[in-house]
Enzyme design. Structure first.
Site, short mmCIF file in Angstrom:
data_model
loop_
_atom_site.label_atom_id
_atom_site.label_comp_id
_atom_site.label_asym_id
_atom_site.label_seq_id
_atom_site.Cartn_x
_atom_site.Cartn_y
_atom_site.Cartn_z
N CYS A 139 15.48 24.66 63.01
CA CYS A 139 14.76 23.64 63.79
C CYS A 139 15.16 22.23 63.35
O CYS A 139 14.65 21.72 62.34
CB CYS A 139 13.26 23.83 63.64
N CYS A 142 12.32 19.64 63.38
CA CYS A 142 11.37 19.73 62.26
C CYS A 142 12.03 19.26 60.96
O CYS A 142 11.45 18.48 60.22
CB CYS A 142 10.90 21.16 62.00
N ASP A 143 13.22 19.78 60.67
CA ASP A 143 13.81 19.59 59.34
C ASP A 143 14.91 18.52 59.29
O ASP A 143 15.28 18.07 58.21
CB ASP A 143 14.39 20.93 58.84
#
Ligand code: NAP
Length: 339
Positions: A139, A142-143
């Protein structure tokens, strides 16, 4: 115990809380059916891992994935849906009402809607597992921010997710390399154009990721050219895997018909091979896989579940079950030859 007497009995139990699950819940509850969504411990589905969603109608400027899901959750609650944030761990579709179990509770349902969606696929490399959360991720939205200022990030895949990740990362790191196993992208034309024209994004065509290097953190990705066999290492701080998704159907294995890839097989509209059990969204749909189509399937599944209940199938199935049980206790005497 009759259907009406059971306290934990719901008209509709929805398993899953992506666009399909919330939409199914909204439709069932607005039709005045007692509705439960078992949302999972990480609710919201794949859109929780997405950035700006530009193709969901109603948002001229786009909408952030998590915001869209939060709005759907709020709308479901306002419609009267009960939501629990726990995972369904088992189902019993042999008895009627159908049963859905979490770790500590059993829910009975006149109709079940399976909307468990899909989860990211992995390459299957040992190093990928070992370095998960240490530079390996599925992701980017997200990261990706964890790698702000990094020299290089690698994205593997050639679909819309891979292009979205590459474009997102290009704003954060100095260089992005997209490793794709063919010489053509699968992504939509607009996403291809954006990625191909971005000066910070390079492409390694016809190439496979064969290893991830680094002991404690990702330090590089080894790739092999499928045509020449040549191997080389791309030094990088992160590897984002965007090679598609697999349906989340583990708990339904052996309970309903699944195809070879694990997707739910539909038999009658959105109904599975089990009466009163319906499916909606990425859990059965490998063709469209969009938030808006998942929402549409959620609406359709709820309408089918409502019709199933209104046509009196719960009562008929209860009667059939009673008759079957009676027969098991005292099998009919067939020896006299009388019918
Ligand atoms: P996808 O379209 O299935 O693409 C997966 C990509 O990974 C393909 O390019 C595939 O290669 C490659 N791949 C699969 N298995 C692999 C393996 N073992 N090793 C290396 N490469 C592998 O998946 P997706 O990109 O996640 O998209 C899923 C759906 O969501 C699509 O319908 C997409 O349009 C939609 N989506 C839309 C947006 C958007 O509109 N902004 C964003 C994300 C996703 P091949 O091409 O050779 O098969």
């Amino acid at each position: 115990m009759s259907v009406a007497e059971s306290e934990s009995l719901y008209d509709v139990v929805v398993i899953g809380s992506g666009p399909a699950g919330y939409t199914a819940g909204i439709y069932a509850a607005r039709a005045n059916f007692k509705t439960l969504i078992i949302a999972g411990v990480t609710p919201g589905g794949q859109l929780m891992l997405t950035g700006l969603v530009e193709n969901f109608p109603g948002f001229p400027e786009g909408v952030q994935g998590p915001e869209l899901m939060d709005n759907m959750r709020g709308q479901a609650e306002n419609a009267g849906v009960e939501i629990i944030y726990d995972d369904a761990v088992e189902v019993d579709f042999n008895t009627y009402p159908r049963k859905v179990m979490t770790s500590d509770r059993v829910f009975q349902a006149k109709a079940v809607i399976i909307a468990t969606g899909a989860s990211p696929k992995w390459l299957g490399l040992e190093a990928e597992k070992r370095l998960l959360g240490r530079g390996v991720s599925s992701c980017a939205t997200c990261d990706g921010p964890l790698f702000r200022g990094a020299k290089c990030a690698v994205v593997v895949g050639g679909g819309d997710s891979a292009m979205e990740y590459a474009l997102f990362l290009a704003n954060l790191v100095e260089k992005v390399v997209v490793v794709h196993r063919r010489d053509k992208l699968r992504a939509s034309k607009i996403m291809q154009e954006r990625a191909l024209s971005n000066p910070k994004i390079e492409f390694a065509w016809n190439s496979l990721v064969v290893d991830v290097l680094g002991r404690e953190r990702v330090e590089g990705v080894k790739i092999r050219n499928k045509l020449t066999g040549e191997e080389r290492v791309i030094p990088c701080e992160a590897l984002f895997v965007a090679i598609g998704h697999a349906p989340s159907t583990e708990i339904f294995r052996g309970k309903i018909d699944l195809d070879d890839e694990g997707y739910v097989k539909l038999h009658n509209g959105l109904e599975t091979n089990v009466r009163g059990v319906f499916a909606a969204g990425d859990v059965h749909d490998k063709r469209y896989r969009q938030a808006i189509t998942a929402a549409g399937f959620g609406c359709m599944a709820a309408m089918e579940a409502i019709r199933f209940i209104e046509e009196g199938w719960p009562e008929k199935l209860m009667e059939e079950q009673k008759a079957r049980l009676k027969e098991q206790v005292s099998p009919p005497d067939r020896s006299s030859g009388r019918s």
